[in-house]
Write a protein that holds these residues in place. Structure first.
Motif, PDB file in Angstrom:
ATOM      1  N   LYS A 119      30.468  71.035  35.504  1.00 13.58           N
ATOM      2  CA  LYS A 119      30.900  70.817  34.314  1.00 13.58           C
ATOM      3  C   LYS A 119      32.263  70.025  34.319  1.00 13.58           C
ATOM      4  O   LYS A 119      33.065  70.286  35.209  1.00 13.58           O
ATOM      5  N   GLU A 120      32.389  69.086  33.267  1.00 11.71           N
ATOM      6  CA  GLU A 120      33.815  68.449  33.120  1.00 11.71           C
ATOM      7  C   GLU A 120      34.619  69.488  32.568  1.00 11.71           C
ATOM      8  O   GLU A 120      34.482  70.345  31.633  1.00 11.71           O
ATOM      9  N   LYS A 121      35.793  69.476  33.061  1.00  8.63           N
ATOM     10  CA  LYS A 121      37.092  70.208  32.446  1.00  8.63           C
ATOM     11  C   LYS A 121      37.803  69.367  31.484  1.00  8.63           C
ATOM     12  O   LYS A 121      38.311  68.320  31.961  1.00  8.63           O
ATOM     13  N   ILE A 122      38.189  69.962  30.105  1.00  9.35           N
ATOM     14  CA  ILE A 122      38.885  69.365  29.368  1.00  9.35           C
ATOM     15  C   ILE A 122      39.999  70.238  28.838  1.00  9.35           C
ATOM     16  O   ILE A 122      39.720  71.438  28.541  1.00  9.35           O
TER      17      ILE A 122
ATOM     18  N   LYS B 214      32.393  71.587  23.148  1.00  3.36           N
ATOM     19  CA  LYS B 214      31.191  72.161  23.840  1.00  3.36           C
ATOM     20  C   LYS B 214      29.776  71.558  23.244  1.00  3.36           C
ATOM     21  O   LYS B 214      28.886  71.512  23.922  1.00  3.36           O
TER      22      LYS B 214
ATOM     23  N   TYR C 278      29.852  67.615  24.535  1.00  3.94           N
ATOM     24  CA  TYR C 278      30.275  67.484  26.147  1.00  3.94           C
ATOM     25  C   TYR C 278      29.836  68.551  26.897  1.00  3.94           C
ATOM     26  O   TYR C 278      29.671  69.917  26.538  1.00  3.94           O
ATOM     27  N   ASP C 279      29.143  68.169  27.854  1.00  2.00           N
ATOM     28  CA  ASP C 279      28.700  69.366  28.883  1.00  2.00           C
ATOM     29  C   ASP C 279      30.158  69.713  29.622  1.00  2.00           C
ATOM     30  O   ASP C 279      30.505  69.133  30.731  1.00  2.00           O
ATOM     31  N   CYS C 280      30.847  70.796  29.256  1.00  2.00           N
ATOM     32  CA  CYS C 280      32.239  70.802  29.600  1.00  2.00           C
ATOM     33  C   CYS C 280      32.549  72.313  29.581  1.00  2.00           C
ATOM     34  O   CYS C 280      32.078  73.189  29.053  1.00  2.00           O
ATOM     35  N   GLU C 281      34.003  72.391  30.173  1.00  2.19           N
ATOM     36  CA  GLU C 281      34.613  73.674  30.186  1.00  2.19           C
ATOM     37  C   GLU C 281      35.954  73.417  29.602  1.00  2.19           C
ATOM     38  O   GLU C 281      36.617  72.395  29.839  1.00  2.19           O
ATOM     39  N   ILE C 282      36.064  74.067  28.541  1.00  2.00           N
ATOM     40  CA  ILE C 282      37.290  74.151  27.664  1.00  2.00           C
ATOM     41  C   ILE C 282      38.553  75.001  28.225  1.00  2.00           C
ATOM     42  O   ILE C 282      38.565  76.102  28.200  1.00  2.00           O
TER      43      ILE C 282
ATOM     44  N   ALA D 287      41.488  68.908  36.048  1.00  2.00           N
ATOM     45  CA  ALA D 287      40.659  68.400  34.967  1.00  2.00           C
ATOM     46  C   ALA D 287      40.468  66.916  34.690  1.00  2.00           C
ATOM     47  O   ALA D 287      41.100  65.955  35.616  1.00  2.00           O
ATOM     48  N   THR D 288      39.334  66.425  33.892  1.00  2.00           N
ATOM     49  CA  THR D 288      39.157  65.111  33.920  1.00  2.00           C
ATOM     50  C   THR D 288      39.327  64.406  32.655  1.00  2.00           C
ATOM     51  O   THR D 288      39.662  63.240  32.500  1.00  2.00           O
TER      52      THR D 288
END
Length: 415
Positions: free
Chosen positions: A2-5, A23, A26-30, A110-111
C-alpha cells in the motif's frame, strides 16, 4: 504494498474527513501528523485516538511550540511586518508544519503528502511551496481541489455519515485556526461585509464589556530585538508569549476585523485575535523609535511591507527571505532595552522606554535652555536644504516674466 500518505492533521472538519476519503479513493495507509503549536489542550486532547479511530494507521503529535516562537515568530516580530498594515500573519505556522510533514514522510518512506487547504485559500500555496523547498519527490494531494464535496455544509454531512466527531455545525460553520500567536475566524456570517462580527466566538480575548475597569502596567525587556523578560522576570519564549496572551487578552487587546486580498486573487474577511503579539509589536516599535537612526528606521519600515507580502505568499524558505533576515538582524544588534506599557479597554499605550543604545538625547531635544545646540545653525541648513526649491521658484518667476513679455508683443503686433 500500500501507498503511504502523510496527512497534515489538525483534527478539524476538513482533515478529519480526509482520512476516510483518502482510504476510499487510494489504496493507501494514512499516517496523521499533528503539530502542537500552542493551540491548547482542548484541541489536542485525544487527537491521536481520533485519528486512529477515523482510519489512520499511525498518528504523530509533534511539539514544535518553542521552535515556532524562536525560529518563526521572533523573526516576524523583528521585521515589524503586518500584511496590508494590520494582519500579524498567524499562518506563519504553515511552513513549519510543512517541514515536519516532509521529515516524517522521509522517515516513514511515504510517497505522498496530503494537506487540508482549500482551492480558494492561501494555505495551499504555503504548504506546497514549503514542501517543494525541502523535497521534490513527494506527490501532493489536495482533496479540496479534487473531491465532490463543494461546501462546509456537505463536509459536515460527510463527517456525520462516517461517524466522525466534529465541532463545526451548520448553525456555527466558522472555520477557525489557532496557535500560540493567534486565532482566526472565517466563514459563516463573516462572508457578508454588511454584518458586524459576533464577538461571542472570541477564544483568546475578552469582549470590551468584560474587560477590567482598571489598567495594568507591564514592562517588557528586549535583547537584540527579542523579548526575554516580562516585568523584569525572565521566561522561556513560550512562557513569555503565553503570559502576554493572558494579560493582553484580559484587556481585550488584539482584535482586528479585516478584508484582506488573498494571494489567489479574491478578497476575504477574517477576524483575528492576536493579544500578546499586538503588545509585543507595540513594545518593539517603541524601542526601535529610540534606538534606530532615521535612515535605518525608514528603510526597515519600507522593507516590512515586502517581508509581510513574502510571508503571506508562502515564500518563507527562499533566498530573498534569508537576505531580508540578514538586514533585519543587523538593525537589531543594538535593540536592547526596557519598554513600559499601559493596558486598558482594548488599548496598548506607551508608558516609557529606556535603552543603553538610545539615540534620544534630552539635552538636544529640550525646549528649555541648553548648551549643546546653536539654533542659529538652522538658518544655514535651511538655506542649503532649500536651495533647489529657491532655484525652481526663480525659474518659474523668469518664465512668467517671459510669458508676459511675449503676450505684450503679440498684443502690440495686433495693433
Amino acid at each position: 504494498m500500500k501507498e503511504k500518505i502523510i496527512l497534515g492533521y489538525s483534527g478539524g472538519l476538513d482533515t478529519s474527513i480526509m482520512i476516510p476519503w483518502l482510504k476510499e479513493n487510494y489504496d493507501c495507509e494514512i499516517i496523521a501528523v499533528t503539530c502542537d503549536l500552542g493551540q491548547g489542550e482542548k484541541e489536542l486532547k485525544d487527537i491521536k485516538e481520533k485519528a486512529i479511530k477515523s482510519g489512520a494507521s499511525k498518528a504523530y503529535v509533534e511539539d514544535v511550540k518553542n521552535q515556532f516562537v524562536t525560529d518563526f515568530l521572533w523573526k516576524l516580530l523583528k521585521s515589524g511586518a503586518k500584511y496590508e498594515g494590520e494582519y500579524l500573519l498567524g499562518t506563519l505556522s504553515r511552513p513549519l508544519i510543512a517541514k515536519k510533514l516532509v521529515d516524517i514522510a522521509i522517515k516513514e518512506n511515504a510517497t505522498a503528502i496530503c494537506h487540508g487547504a482549500t482551492g480558494k485559500g492561501n494555505d495551499q500555496v504555503r504548504f506546497e511551496l514549503a514542501i517543494k523547498s525541502f523535497s521534490s519527490k513527494f506527490k501532493i494531494i489536495a482533496p479540496w481541489r479534487t473531491w465532490n464535496i463543494t461546501s462546509r455544509s456537505e463536509a459536515i454531512d460527510y463527517a456525520h455519515s462516517k461517524n466522525i466527531p466534529i465541532q463545526a455545525t451548520k448553525k456555527s460553520p466558522y472555520s477557525n485556526d489557532r496557535n500560540i500567536w493567534y486565532v482566526s475566524h472565517e466563514g459563516g456570517d463573516l462572508e457578508s461585509t454588511e454584518n458586524e462580527h459576533n464577538s461571542e466566538f472570541y477564544q483568546m480575548t475578552n469582549t470590551l464589556d468584560k474587560t477590567p475597569n482598571h489598567a495594568d502596567f507591564i514592562s517588557i525587556q528586549f535583547f537584540q530585538g527579542i523579548p526575554v523578560a516580562l516585568n523584569q522576570i525572565e521566561y522561556s519564549p513560550v512562557e513569555l508569549l503565553s503570559k502576554l496572551n493572558e494579560i493582553s487578552g484580559k484587556h481585550g487587546i488584539g482584535i482586528i476585523d479585516i478584508i484582506e486580498n488573498r494571494l489567489i486573487g479574491m478578497k476575504s474577511r477574517g477576524v483575528y485575535e492576536t493579544p500578546g503579539g499586538t503588545v509585543l509589536y507595540k513594545a518593539h516599535q517603541y524601542l526601535e523609535s529610540i534606538c534606530l537612526d532615521k535612515d535605518v528606521l525608514h528603510m526597515k519600515q519600507r522593507i516590512a511591507q515586502d517581508y509581510a507580502n513574502l510571508v503571506y505568499n508562502g515564500l518563507w524558505y527562499t533566498p530573498l527571505k534569508e537576505a531580508l533576515d540578514a538586514f533585519i538582524d543587523e538593525t537589531q544588534k543594538n535593540l536592547t532595552g526596557d519598554v513600559k506599557l499601559k493596558l486598558f479597554k482594548g488599548h496598548c499605550l506607551f508608558s516609557g522606554a529606556q535603552s543603553p543604545s538610545s539615540l534620544y538625547h534630552k539635552d538636544f531635544s529640550t525646549f528649555e535652555k541648553d548648551d549643546v545646540y546653536d539654533q542659529f545653525d538652522a538658518q544655514g541648513f535651511i538655506q542649503i536644504y532649500g536651495l533647489p526649491i529657491k532655484i525652481n521658484s526663480i525659474m518659474k518667476e523668469n518664465s512668467l516674466k517671459n510669458f508676459h513679455s511675449i503676450e505684450n508683443m503679440r498684443e502690440n503686433n495686433k495693433l
